[in-house]
Write a protein that holds these residues in place. Structure first.
Motif, PDB file in Angstrom:
ATOM      1  N   MET A 168       0.833  -1.194   0.000  1.00 20.53           N
ATOM      2  CA  MET A 168       0.000   0.000   0.000  1.00 20.53           C
ATOM      3  C   MET A 168       0.872   1.250   0.000  1.00 20.53           C
ATOM      4  N   LYS A 210     -13.645  -4.103   6.210  1.00 16.58           N
ATOM      5  CA  LYS A 210     -14.563  -4.193   5.065  1.00 16.58           C
ATOM      6  C   LYS A 210     -15.516  -3.006   5.039  1.00 16.58           C
ATOM      7  N   LYS A 224     -13.487  -0.099   3.667  1.00 15.63           N
ATOM      8  CA  LYS A 224     -13.154  -0.246   2.244  1.00 15.63           C
ATOM      9  C   LYS A 224     -14.381  -0.186   1.345  1.00 15.63           C
ATOM     10  N   GLY A 247     -14.829   2.705  -0.947  1.00 16.81           N
ATOM     11  CA  GLY A 247     -13.943   2.874  -2.092  1.00 16.81           C
ATOM     12  C   GLY A 247     -12.532   3.279  -1.699  1.00 16.81           C
ATOM     13  N   ASN A 248     -12.314   3.488  -0.416  1.00 11.26           N
ATOM     14  CA  ASN A 248     -10.980   3.846   0.079  1.00 11.26           C
ATOM     15  C   ASN A 248     -10.237   2.564   0.453  1.00 11.26           C
ATOM     16  N   ASP A 249      -9.154   2.272  -0.251  1.00  8.90           N
ATOM     17  CA  ASP A 249      -8.387   1.061   0.056  1.00  8.90           C
ATOM     18  C   ASP A 249      -7.128   1.355   0.867  1.00  8.90           C
ATOM     19  N   LYS A 250      -6.976   2.592   1.302  1.00  8.67           N
ATOM     20  CA  LYS A 250      -5.799   2.966   2.109  1.00  8.67           C
ATOM     21  C   LYS A 250      -6.158   2.886   3.593  1.00  8.67           C
ATOM     22  N   ASP A 290      -6.183  -7.963   5.081  1.00  2.63           N
ATOM     23  CA  ASP A 290      -5.520  -7.441   3.869  1.00  2.63           C
ATOM     24  C   ASP A 290      -5.185  -5.965   4.010  1.00  2.63           C
ATOM     25  N   CYS A 291      -4.947  -5.538   5.236  1.00  3.30           N
ATOM     26  CA  CYS A 291      -4.526  -4.164   5.531  1.00  3.30           C
ATOM     27  C   CYS A 291      -3.166  -4.216   6.231  1.00  3.30           C
TER      28      CYS A 291
END
Length: 277
Positions: free
Chosen positions: A1, A148, A151, A154-157, A186-187
């Protein structure tokens, strides 16, 4: 990331989030940020400065909470401009999120609020990186649902942060297995080495802490394998206006970080065999 211009993860060097718990003054913020930037630049550690303009979860209403949004953001903006480091701050349910996101590089959600769906999604919807503290009451595998929710905006950071779990009254314990369990989100996983030694409400109208165990837990967490480390530090913890008992002395950061870097390099030099089972 990608985080503040550098890559983070188990295959990347340890990054550091550090600074005083609360913004006490402009001069303290500039001085501590300047010292930490110089130190982390020397050691080659990616660094994010942390300090809060408001601590809404103090034990007593009489405790110092910070300088407020307007003054706090003004100071954080000066830290970014004059010191040249990215900044992180805490946000709460009544925080003007868009205003804060316009100044800081990372927002952090308090542990007590990790189950508040509307809040978590409102913070994540600002589109900048978010460090989500795991609640003291939450199992590590439950952080998958929290991540989840974030995310889904739409923010995957999104990062997840361990800061200990309630263990009886006025005490926390850190289960190092949780750092491995939370990889399933997955973070990037962050360990909070200073709040993990806090004794919540342990002094009656304020929290206590066991500062001497900060390096113990920090070494253990880095040995498990983490993406980043969170630490509150102060030039004089005995006089800190918030979380002094669990803050690490600023002048002792270098010796601790040097040890942690050795551990981080050794641990990440080989694949994590538990991930292959």
């Amino acid at each position: 990331m990608q985080l503040c211009g550098f890559e983070v993860g188990l295959n990347q060097p340890l990054f550091l989030i550090a600074g005083p718990c609360v913004i006490e003054s402009e001069q303290l913020a500039l001085d501590t940020a300047g010292y930490l930037k110089e130190l982390t630049s020397e050691l080659g550690i990616p660094f994010i400065y942390k300090s809060s303009f408001d601590k809404a979860n103090r034990s007593s209403h009489e405790s110092f909470r910070g300088l407020g949004v307007e003054k706090g953001l003004e100071i954080l903006a000066k830290v970014k401009a004059q010191i040249g480091v990215p900044v992180l701050t805490d946000v709460h349910e009544d925080t003007p999120l868009a205003e804060v996101a316009g100044v800081v590089d990372v927002m952090q959600t308090p542990a007590f609020l990790c189950r508040q769906t509307n809040f978590i999604q409102a913070v994540a919807a600002q589109g900048i990186p978010v460090n989500i503290k795991k609640g003291q009451f939450l199992a590590p595998w439950d952080m998958a649902n929290v991540a989840k929710k974030a995310k889904a905006t739409g923010n995957d950071k999104i990062m997840v942060c361990e800061r200990g779990v309630s263990f009886g009254y006025n005490n926390l314990v850190s289960d190092m297995r949780s750092l491995a369990v939370m990889r399933d989100t997955d973070c990037p996983v962050v360990f909070d080495a200073t709040h993990s030694v806090q004794l919540p409400g342990g002094q009656g109208n304020c929290s206590g802490g066991q500062r001497e165990h900060v390096p113990v837990l920090a070494r253990a967490a880095v040995a498990v394998g983490i993406a980043g480390l969170f630490m509150e530090t102060h030039p004089n913890p005995a006089e800190a206006k918030s979380d002094g008992p669990n803050s690490w002395p600023l002048h002792r950061m270098k010796e601790l970080l040097e040890t942690l870097l050795i551990l981080d390099r050794a641990v990440k030099a080989q694949p994590f065999i538990e991930n292959t089972l």
